[in-house]
Design an enzyme around this catalytic site. Sequence first.
Site, PDB file in Angstrom:
ATOM      1  N   HIS A  58      48.849  67.244  48.091  1.00 13.03           N
ATOM      2  CA  HIS A  58      48.068  66.710  46.962  1.00 13.03           C
ATOM      3  C   HIS A  58      48.425  65.247  46.682  1.00 13.03           C
ATOM      4  O   HIS A  58      48.470  64.831  45.524  1.00 13.03           O
ATOM      5  CB  HIS A  58      48.317  67.547  45.706  1.00 13.03           C
ATOM      6  CG  HIS A  58      47.732  68.927  45.766  1.00 13.03           C
ATOM      7  ND1 HIS A  58      46.402  69.185  45.505  1.00 13.03           N
ATOM      8  CD2 HIS A  58      48.284  70.124  46.082  1.00 13.03           C
ATOM      9  CE1 HIS A  58      46.161  70.472  45.630  1.00 13.03           C
ATOM     10  NE2 HIS A  58      47.297  71.081  45.996  1.00 13.03           N
ATOM     11  N   ASP A 102      52.877  72.890  45.767  1.00 11.03           N
ATOM     12  CA  ASP A 102      51.931  73.938  46.156  1.00 11.03           C
ATOM     13  C   ASP A 102      50.987  73.476  47.257  1.00 11.03           C
ATOM     14  O   ASP A 102      50.813  72.286  47.497  1.00 11.03           O
ATOM     15  CB  ASP A 102      51.095  74.374  44.944  1.00 11.03           C
ATOM     16  CG  ASP A 102      50.250  73.238  44.394  1.00 11.03           C
ATOM     17  OD1 ASP A 102      50.799  72.132  44.199  1.00 11.03           O
ATOM     18  OD2 ASP A 102      49.042  73.437  44.169  1.00 11.03           O
ATOM     19  N   GLU A 103      50.386  74.443  47.927  1.00 12.61           N
ATOM     20  CA  GLU A 103      49.300  74.235  48.887  1.00 12.61           C
ATOM     21  C   GLU A 103      49.607  73.125  49.888  1.00 12.61           C
ATOM     22  O   GLU A 103      48.816  72.201  50.095  1.00 12.61           O
ATOM     23  CB  GLU A 103      48.000  73.933  48.137  1.00 12.61           C
ATOM     24  CG  GLU A 103      47.545  75.076  47.235  1.00 12.61           C
ATOM     25  CD  GLU A 103      46.283  74.773  46.469  1.00 12.61           C
ATOM     26  OE1 GLU A 103      45.470  75.715  46.273  1.00 12.61           O
ATOM     27  OE2 GLU A 103      46.093  73.614  46.059  1.00 12.61           O
ATOM     28  N   VAL A 104      50.765  73.204  50.516  1.00 14.69           N
ATOM     29  CA  VAL A 104      51.191  72.172  51.461  1.00 14.69           C
ATOM     30  C   VAL A 104      50.761  72.558  52.870  1.00 14.69           C
ATOM     31  O   VAL A 104      51.274  73.515  53.458  1.00 14.69           O
ATOM     32  CB  VAL A 104      52.721  71.961  51.395  1.00 14.69           C
ATOM     33  CG1 VAL A 104      53.147  70.881  52.388  1.00 14.69           C
ATOM     34  CG2 VAL A 104      53.148  71.590  49.978  1.00 14.69           C
TER      35      VAL A 104
END
Length: 523
Positions: free
Chosen positions: A263, A316-318
């Site tokens: 992100h 998160d969401e890597v």
Amino acid sequence: MAMAMRLILLLPVIGCATAAGGGRVDLWPMPASVSSGDKALYVAKDLKMSAVGSKYADGKTILVEAFQRIVSVIQMDHAIVGSYDRLPVLTGVNVVVHSPDDELKFGVDESYNLSIPATGSPMYAQIEAQTVFGALHALETISQLCYFDFVLSITRLDSAPWTIMDMPRFPYRGLLIDTARHYLPVPVIKSVIDSMTYSKLNVLHWHIVDEQSFPIEIHSYPELSNGAYSYSEKYTISDALDIVQYAEKRGVNVLAEIDIPGHARSWGVGYPSLWPSASCQQPLDVSNDFTFKVIDGILSDFSKVFKFKFVHLGGDEVDTSCWATTPHIKSWLVQHGMNESDAYRYFVVRAQKIAISHGYDIINWEETFNNFGDKLDRKTVVHNWLGRGVAEKAVSAGLRCIVSNADKWYLDHLDATWEGFYMNEPLANIYNPEQQKLILGGEVCMWGERIDASDIQQTIWPRAAAAAERLWTPVEKLAKNVTTVTARLARFRCLLNERGVAAAPLAGYGRAAPLEPGSCMRQ
């Protein structure tokens, strides 16, 4: 030190009695303990506030300004023209704060006792609180007890005498806003903070930056804000400090978040070397020491502004595919004997150490715990948003946890109903008392992909208020059946509208329009 304050106030209020004859109590969130009588009082046109017996000197004018604000939110421009002759009159409010300390720390005592008599001359309501922040909650409660009497043209307070003893169930009662997906002007953020205080939420989680934009100026690395959407859609550090100080005077902590290492594409607009490559732009380059120098610079600047105990580092969401396909990073991984998963762990743990060096405890999204929970610093708070059962696992491992499960407490999910928000229990399946203490509380999340300044408030409210009662009110006082609180929440939603907050109707899903002509309380 005794302190006397006198404010001459007009107090016209809202149009619904809060309790009739000691019956229904229209307060939101419901206090821990409340009793009422059957007498009507009338609020003096020149209501006074005093602090006789208080140890709190109000050097920051937190209490005086709060008293003025409460009047402004309840004063519906009604003219107080009626006669008080032969009526029982509430003359004023005396506020006793036992602690002289007005620093807003995590876990500060927010309890208060409130008593409003039915007889006496002069007649004073009495607030007693350990800290000024408990007193702020008591003032908000008083504001919800008053309404404008259209027959007598003066302000009325029903069901006296009142005795209320109150305290929060959880120390962390949060609301996330997202200024990376759409920019939110400073006055809009302040309006959100004001609306939080009406339901006693106390943490504004500011998700400041994301892959789409980097809207805050950082003195240590000034080119970072080149990643903003436009020249005008930015915050200066002075803006951030203004927001923090504004929130603190209202008893609201501001939690800053930089979401790393994923992100973060916007970071490289100003500093392209933070990208793995020009064609593969996130996660941040784990192999480059400059990446961690920038993180250190940001957190150094943050530590001068964001004084809350915690900082949120995301995690998160890597998607690590860029690391595996970029030659210089792939070579670095081989040199250090790491695969992409190892590098993800290395990045998160190194960033945590930087944050700790600046005096912070860390909050990370749950993926970090799910992937390498045993490697996280013991100061880590696990932010549960995905799976059921994660909170139980986190506290079983001895880590603290905040609950924001997306199926219930994500406000951008417009199909999530207020009933679901109300019934979502942070301590579900956690029975050990010591582990229960590790659940700091919860947070509703207003992700910004499909909201901006035009509709943020109607998307937040009233569903966030449903969660706020879950986080404030003792579990034994919470409704087992949401139908029993519908009328009370509808009345609170109308109160928000009257205070200028564009809260949506209860009927239907989030951000719904009114169904048909009718009373606010039937929408």
